[in-house]
Design a protein around this motif. Sequence first.
Motif, PDB file in Angstrom:
ATOM      1  N   LEU A 287       0.832  -1.211   0.000  1.00 30.03           N
ATOM      2  CA  LEU A 287       0.000   0.000   0.000  1.00 30.03           C
ATOM      3  C   LEU A 287       0.861   1.254   0.000  1.00 30.03           C
ATOM      4  O   LEU A 287       0.654   2.165  -0.799  1.00 30.03           O
ATOM      5  CB  LEU A 287      -0.929   0.021   1.221  1.00 30.03           C
ATOM      6  N   LEU A 288       1.845   1.303   0.890  1.00 30.61           N
ATOM      7  CA  LEU A 288       2.682   2.496   1.033  1.00 30.61           C
ATOM      8  C   LEU A 288       3.841   2.534   0.044  1.00 30.61           C
ATOM      9  O   LEU A 288       4.551   3.530  -0.049  1.00 30.61           O
ATOM     10  CB  LEU A 288       3.226   2.569   2.469  1.00 30.61           C
ATOM     11  N   GLU A 289       4.032   1.422  -0.696  1.00 40.20           N
ATOM     12  CA  GLU A 289       5.093   1.293  -1.691  1.00 40.20           C
ATOM     13  C   GLU A 289       6.459   1.605  -1.086  1.00 40.20           C
ATOM     14  O   GLU A 289       7.267   2.343  -1.641  1.00 40.20           O
ATOM     15  CB  GLU A 289       4.807   2.161  -2.914  1.00 40.20           C
ATOM     16  N   GLN A 290       6.688   1.021   0.101  1.00 32.53           N
ATOM     17  CA  GLN A 290       7.980   1.140   0.775  1.00 32.53           C
ATOM     18  C   GLN A 290       8.166  -0.031   1.721  1.00 32.53           C
ATOM     19  O   GLN A 290       7.201  -0.615   2.198  1.00 32.53           O
ATOM     20  CB  GLN A 290       8.094   2.459   1.554  1.00 32.53           C
ATOM     21  N   LYS A 291       9.422  -0.370   1.968  1.00 33.31           N
ATOM     22  CA  LYS A 291       9.731  -1.426   2.925  1.00 33.31           C
ATOM     23  C   LYS A 291       9.799  -0.821   4.325  1.00 33.31           C
ATOM     24  O   LYS A 291      10.091   0.369   4.475  1.00 33.31           O
ATOM     25  CB  LYS A 291      11.061  -2.083   2.569  1.00 33.31           C
ATOM     26  N   PRO A 292       9.538  -1.618   5.346  1.00 38.11           N
ATOM     27  CA  PRO A 292       9.668  -1.105   6.708  1.00 38.11           C
ATOM     28  C   PRO A 292      11.109  -0.691   6.991  1.00 38.11           C
ATOM     29  O   PRO A 292      12.044  -1.312   6.502  1.00 38.11           O
ATOM     30  CB  PRO A 292       9.268  -2.285   7.592  1.00 38.11           C
ATOM     31  N   VAL A 293      11.272   0.367   7.805  1.00 38.01           N
ATOM     32  CA  VAL A 293      12.617   0.792   8.197  1.00 38.01           C
ATOM     33  C   VAL A 293      13.151  -0.087   9.321  1.00 38.01           C
ATOM     34  O   VAL A 293      14.352  -0.188   9.514  1.00 38.01           O
ATOM     35  CB  VAL A 293      12.662   2.283   8.598  1.00 38.01           C
ATOM     36  N   ILE A 294      12.253  -0.695  10.066  1.00 35.89           N
ATOM     37  CA  ILE A 294      12.597  -1.683  11.079  1.00 35.89           C
ATOM     38  C   ILE A 294      11.733  -2.904  10.801  1.00 35.89           C
ATOM     39  O   ILE A 294      10.533  -2.772  10.619  1.00 35.89           O
ATOM     40  CB  ILE A 294      12.309  -1.171  12.508  1.00 35.89           C
ATOM     41  N   LEU A 295      12.347  -4.076  10.762  1.00 31.42           N
ATOM     42  CA  LEU A 295      11.585  -5.296  10.525  1.00 31.42           C
ATOM     43  C   LEU A 295      12.145  -6.429  11.368  1.00 31.42           C
ATOM     44  O   LEU A 295      13.310  -6.813  11.218  1.00 31.42           O
ATOM     45  CB  LEU A 295      11.613  -5.693   9.050  1.00 31.42           C
ATOM     46  N   ILE A 296      11.319  -6.926  12.253  1.00 23.17           N
ATOM     47  CA  ILE A 296      11.583  -8.155  12.997  1.00 23.17           C
ATOM     48  C   ILE A 296      10.454  -9.083  12.583  1.00 23.17           C
ATOM     49  O   ILE A 296       9.309  -8.901  13.015  1.00 23.17           O
ATOM     50  CB  ILE A 296      11.576  -7.924  14.523  1.00 23.17           C
ATOM     51  N   PRO A 297      10.713 -10.030  11.661  1.00 23.86           N
ATOM     52  CA  PRO A 297       9.640 -10.845  11.097  1.00 23.86           C
ATOM     53  C   PRO A 297       8.704 -11.439  12.149  1.00 23.86           C
ATOM     54  O   PRO A 297       9.140 -11.969  13.169  1.00 23.86           O
ATOM     55  CB  PRO A 297      10.395 -11.940  10.338  1.00 23.86           C
ATOM     56  N   ASN A 298       7.421 -11.283  11.875  1.00 24.38           N
ATOM     57  CA  ASN A 298       6.322 -11.773  12.708  1.00 24.38           C
ATOM     58  C   ASN A 298       6.355 -11.243  14.141  1.00 24.38           C
ATOM     59  O   ASN A 298       5.763 -11.828  15.033  1.00 24.38           O
ATOM     60  CB  ASN A 298       6.265 -13.300  12.711  1.00 24.38           C
ATOM     61  N   VAL A 299       7.066 -10.108  14.355  1.00 25.01           N
ATOM     62  CA  VAL A 299       7.117  -9.480  15.673  1.00 25.01           C
ATOM     63  C   VAL A 299       6.805  -7.986  15.580  1.00 25.01           C
ATOM     64  O   VAL A 299       5.911  -7.479  16.258  1.00 25.01           O
ATOM     65  CB  VAL A 299       8.505  -9.669  16.345  1.00 25.01           C
ATOM     66  N   TYR A 300       7.533  -7.261  14.713  1.00 24.88           N
ATOM     67  CA  TYR A 300       7.388  -5.804  14.660  1.00 24.88           C
ATOM     68  C   TYR A 300       7.906  -5.277  13.334  1.00 24.88           C
ATOM     69  O   TYR A 300       8.931  -5.745  12.823  1.00 24.88           O
ATOM     70  CB  TYR A 300       8.170  -5.160  15.806  1.00 24.88           C
ATOM     71  N   ALA A 301       7.219  -4.298  12.806  1.00 24.08           N
ATOM     72  CA  ALA A 301       7.668  -3.577  11.620  1.00 24.08           C
ATOM     73  C   ALA A 301       7.300  -2.116  11.802  1.00 24.08           C
ATOM     74  O   ALA A 301       6.283  -1.793  12.431  1.00 24.08           O
ATOM     75  CB  ALA A 301       7.008  -4.135  10.359  1.00 24.08           C
ATOM     76  N   GLU A 302       8.128  -1.249  11.250  1.00 19.02           N
ATOM     77  CA  GLU A 302       7.862   0.182  11.387  1.00 19.02           C
ATOM     78  C   GLU A 302       8.107   0.873  10.062  1.00 19.02           C
ATOM     79  O   GLU A 302       9.131   0.637   9.410  1.00 19.02           O
ATOM     80  CB  GLU A 302       8.780   0.761  12.467  1.00 19.02           C
ATOM     81  N   PHE A 303       7.161   1.707   9.660  1.00 13.19           N
ATOM     82  CA  PHE A 303       7.245   2.480   8.431  1.00 13.19           C
ATOM     83  C   PHE A 303       7.365   3.956   8.793  1.00 13.19           C
ATOM     84  O   PHE A 303       6.689   4.425   9.707  1.00 13.19           O
ATOM     85  CB  PHE A 303       5.975   2.301   7.582  1.00 13.19           C
ATOM     86  N   ASN A 304       8.213   4.687   8.073  1.00 16.50           N
ATOM     87  CA  ASN A 304       8.282   6.134   8.239  1.00 16.50           C
ATOM     88  C   ASN A 304       7.374   6.765   7.194  1.00 16.50           C
ATOM     89  O   ASN A 304       7.604   6.628   5.996  1.00 16.50           O
ATOM     90  CB  ASN A 304       9.715   6.648   8.051  1.00 16.50           C
ATOM     91  N   LEU A 305       6.337   7.445   7.662  1.00 16.43           N
ATOM     92  CA  LEU A 305       5.411   8.132   6.774  1.00 16.43           C
ATOM     93  C   LEU A 305       5.815   9.598   6.660  1.00 16.43           C
ATOM     94  O   LEU A 305       6.555  10.112   7.496  1.00 16.43           O
ATOM     95  CB  LEU A 305       3.988   7.994   7.289  1.00 16.43           C
ATOM     96  N   VAL A 306       5.283  10.273   5.667  1.00 14.77           N
ATOM     97  CA  VAL A 306       5.647  11.663   5.414  1.00 14.77           C
ATOM     98  C   VAL A 306       5.349  12.542   6.623  1.00 14.77           C
ATOM     99  O   VAL A 306       6.152  13.344   7.036  1.00 14.77           O
ATOM    100  CB  VAL A 306       4.916  12.192   4.156  1.00 14.77           C
TER     101      VAL A 306
END
Length: 129
Positions: A27-46
């Motif tokens: 949807l956001l056409e970006q990869k998470p800046v932090i990714l711990i598979p099946n635990v946590y992901a974080e996206f930086n939005l504008v």
Amino acid sequence: MVFQYTNAFVTIASVNCDNLVNFYTKLLEQKPVILIPNVYAEFNLVSMRLGIFKPKNINESEFEGMSNAKSKISLCLEVSNLEDAIAHLTALGYPPPGDISIASHGREIYAYDPDGNRIILHQAPVNDN
């Protein structure tokens, strides 16, 4: 004493974490800046804003009662072209179930992610000044 904060972010809980991370990556056409598979992901939005709104009468039942399983919080994404955003969500397999509505702040439509969390796609009115 003054309440001070350094940042703000919204989190979405999901038992299907990887599925939701995949959806938001597309949807956001970006990869998470932090990714711990099946635990946590974080996206930086504008940008991040907190909006408090009164729903239209036809939508009030969606927001009423603590026993209602539907969330009162929405992820609102301001887009430059609402139709393109709808087409993007539709291509991902999650077309908005309703029609575009006109609100005091512009045109908008409700959509839902794979877990049923509400996403409001919003296009501000064009300022002709």
